[in-house]
Write a protein that holds these residues in place. Structure first.
Motif, mmCIF file in Angstrom:
data_model
loop_
_atom_site.group_PDB
_atom_site.id
_atom_site.type_symbol
_atom_site.label_atom_id
_atom_site.label_comp_id
_atom_site.label_asym_id
_atom_site.label_seq_id
_atom_site.Cartn_x
_atom_site.Cartn_y
_atom_site.Cartn_z
ATOM 1 N N TRP A 1 0.824 -1.204 0.000
ATOM 2 C CA TRP A 1 0.000 0.000 0.000
ATOM 3 C C TRP A 1 0.862 1.259 0.000
ATOM 4 N N GLU A 2 1.996 1.206 0.663
ATOM 5 C CA GLU A 2 2.905 2.350 0.639
ATOM 6 C C GLU A 2 3.436 2.584 -0.767
ATOM 7 N N GLU A 3 3.816 1.501 -1.450
ATOM 8 C CA GLU A 3 4.303 1.615 -2.825
ATOM 9 C C GLU A 3 3.219 2.136 -3.761
ATOM 10 N N ALA A 4 1.968 1.825 -3.463
ATOM 11 C CA ALA A 4 0.850 2.298 -4.284
ATOM 12 C C ALA A 4 0.434 3.727 -3.956
ATOM 13 N N GLY A 5 1.081 4.315 -2.954
ATOM 14 C CA GLY A 5 0.737 5.673 -2.560
ATOM 15 C C GLY A 5 -0.568 5.796 -1.808
ATOM 16 N N ARG A 6 -1.023 4.694 -1.189
ATOM 17 C CA ARG A 6 -2.319 4.695 -0.515
ATOM 18 C C ARG A 6 -2.216 4.190 0.923
ATOM 19 N N LEU A 7 -1.063 4.335 1.531
ATOM 20 C CA LEU A 7 -0.888 3.808 2.878
ATOM 21 C C LEU A 7 -1.759 4.535 3.899
ATOM 22 N N GLU A 8 -1.814 5.850 3.855
ATOM 23 C CA GLU A 8 -2.556 6.593 4.874
ATOM 24 C C GLU A 8 -4.049 6.250 4.875
ATOM 25 N N PRO A 9 -4.718 6.145 3.719
ATOM 26 C CA PRO A 9 -6.124 5.717 3.769
ATOM 27 C C PRO A 9 -6.322 4.339 4.384
ATOM 28 N N VAL A 10 -5.387 3.423 4.125
ATOM 29 C CA VAL A 10 -5.487 2.094 4.714
ATOM 30 C C VAL A 10 -5.313 2.170 6.230
ATOM 31 N N LEU A 11 -4.344 2.961 6.677
ATOM 32 C CA LEU A 11 -4.138 3.121 8.119
ATOM 33 C C LEU A 11 -5.359 3.738 8.792
ATOM 34 N N GLN A 12 -6.014 4.674 8.101
ATOM 35 C CA GLN A 12 -7.202 5.287 8.687
ATOM 36 C C GLN A 12 -8.342 4.287 8.792
ATOM 37 N N ILE A 13 -8.485 3.435 7.784
ATOM 38 C CA ILE A 13 -9.496 2.374 7.868
ATOM 39 C C ILE A 13 -9.204 1.471 9.064
ATOM 40 N N MET A 14 -7.921 1.145 9.262
ATOM 41 C CA MET A 14 -7.541 0.313 10.400
ATOM 42 C C MET A 14 -7.896 0.982 11.724
ATOM 43 N N ARG A 15 -7.715 2.282 11.791
ATOM 44 C CA ARG A 15 -8.055 3.008 13.018
ATOM 45 C C ARG A 15 -9.562 3.002 13.279
ATOM 46 N N ASP A 16 -10.333 3.077 12.187
ATOM 47 C CA ASP A 16 -11.785 3.210 12.317
ATOM 48 C C ASP A 16 -12.496 1.867 12.460
ATOM 49 N N ALA A 17 -11.846 0.791 12.031
ATOM 50 C CA ALA A 17 -12.483 -0.531 12.063
ATOM 51 C C ALA A 17 -12.461 -1.118 13.471
ATOM 52 N N TRP A 18 -13.366 -2.031 13.712
ATOM 53 C CA TRP A 18 -13.401 -2.750 14.991
ATOM 54 C C TRP A 18 -12.144 -3.586 15.177
ATOM 55 N N ARG A 19 -11.652 -4.196 14.085
ATOM 56 C CA ARG A 19 -10.475 -5.050 14.165
ATOM 57 C C ARG A 19 -9.803 -5.069 12.807
ATOM 58 N N SER A 20 -8.481 -5.210 12.791
ATOM 59 C CA SER A 20 -7.764 -5.324 11.519
ATOM 60 C C SER A 20 -6.668 -6.372 11.657
ATOM 61 N N ARG A 21 -6.526 -7.176 10.593
ATOM 62 C CA ARG A 21 -5.502 -8.204 10.528
ATOM 63 C C ARG A 21 -5.078 -8.378 9.077
ATOM 64 N N ALA A 22 -3.844 -8.829 8.875
ATOM 65 C CA ALA A 22 -3.342 -9.110 7.522
ATOM 66 C C ALA A 22 -3.156 -10.616 7.380
ATOM 67 N N TYR A 23 -4.220 -11.308 7.015
ATOM 68 C CA TYR A 23 -4.121 -12.760 6.847
ATOM 69 C C TYR A 23 -3.412 -13.120 5.548
#
Length: 272
Positions: free
Chosen positions: A169-191
């Motif tokens: 996601w960092e290479e795609a230039g979209r890391l911050e939106p992903v991190l914000q989703i992680m902050r807002d979600a009930w739970r986050s994991r990278a399976y």
């Protein structure tokens, strides 16, 4: 069952053959691993599985096309232009390190539409499959599969969010939106790899996203998620396998109610 019953039975037969080869090589002390030109690993199990699937398809579906990760494309010779898409071992990095989260992915395409998908993860003792119009199923084999369904979660605050590696996601230039989703979600994991999508189809999590995929990574996953009641698009909201003409694919897979929110947050991948 539908007109895909014979194809689905064949896909399970292909998976049985693949499982026999891959499990025999999993954690083998003499496993051979090389690096491909893109520096990703390939093991002797990857190549053996794809060769076996190619041989079986040549016998049982000689007119169908075939695209495999390790040996490329074989054009269709039949009039309907169908083609099978095969990833012999999705999760090769897990496989070579002895992590049991890997699978053989088998899909059947008619044009650009995936009408059948099967994911077989023998080290997990589980298989998932779907054909167009039949629903999605999971279990040890075709005869004993049980229907699966995505969750009914409607808000991100209650959702379990799954993603691929953050470096992608960092290479795609979209890391911050992903991190914000992680902050807002009930739970986050990278399976990772296929597994997040299958957990989504079973209702165990609610969103799975990836910024960059190849056709063999994703073709088998689409019918399983959608037949389980989910939604599957790329990051620009296009049909999952449509692409943008570059040959690269991306994915937002969700239970449906959460899709528009995730799509608005991630949007189109940034230009590189």
């Amino acid at each position: 069952m539908t007109g895909y019953a014979d194809d689905l039975a064949l896909a399970h037969r292909l998976a049985d053959a693949a499982d026999a080869l891959s499990t025999a090589r999993f954690r083998a002390l003499d496993l051979r691993v090389e690096s491909k030109p893109d520096l990703t690993p390939v093991s002797d199990a990857d190549t053996a599985v794809e060769r076996e699937i190619r041989a079986l398809l040549a016998t049982h579906r000689p007119g169908d096309g075939l695209l495999g990760e390790e040996y490329g494309e074989q054009p269709a010779t039949g009039p309907d232009g169908r083609r099978w898409i095969v990833d012999p071992i999705d999760g090769t990095k897990n496989f070579v390190r002895g992590v049991p989260v890997w699978a053989t992915l088998i899909a059947l395409l008619e044009g650009d539409r995936a009408v059948l998908g099967l994911v077989s993860a023998p080290a997990l003792g589980r298989r998932w499959w779907a054909a167009r119009g039949t629903g999605a199923f999971a279990g040890p084999d075709l005869a004993s599969g049980a229907p699966i369904r995505v969750s009914g979660v409607t808000t991100l605050a209650d959702a379990s969010f799954c993603y691929s590696s953050l470096t992608g996601w960092e290479e795609a230039g979209r890391l911050e939106p992903v991190l914000q989703i992680m902050r807002d979600a009930w739970r986050s994991r990278a399976y990772g790899d296929f597994y997040g999508y299958m957990l989504l189809a079973e209702g165990a999590l609610d969103v799975m996203v990836e910024p960059e995929l190849s056709l063999w990574d994703v073709a088998a996953l689409v019918p399983i998620v959608t037949e389980a009641g989910g939604t599957f698009t790329d990051l620009a909201g296009r049909p999952a396998l449509a692409g943008d003409g570059s040959g690269e694919l991306s994915a937002i897979a969700s239970n449906g109610p959460l899709h528009d929110d995730i799509l608005a947050r991630l949007g189109r991948p940034a230009a590189r």
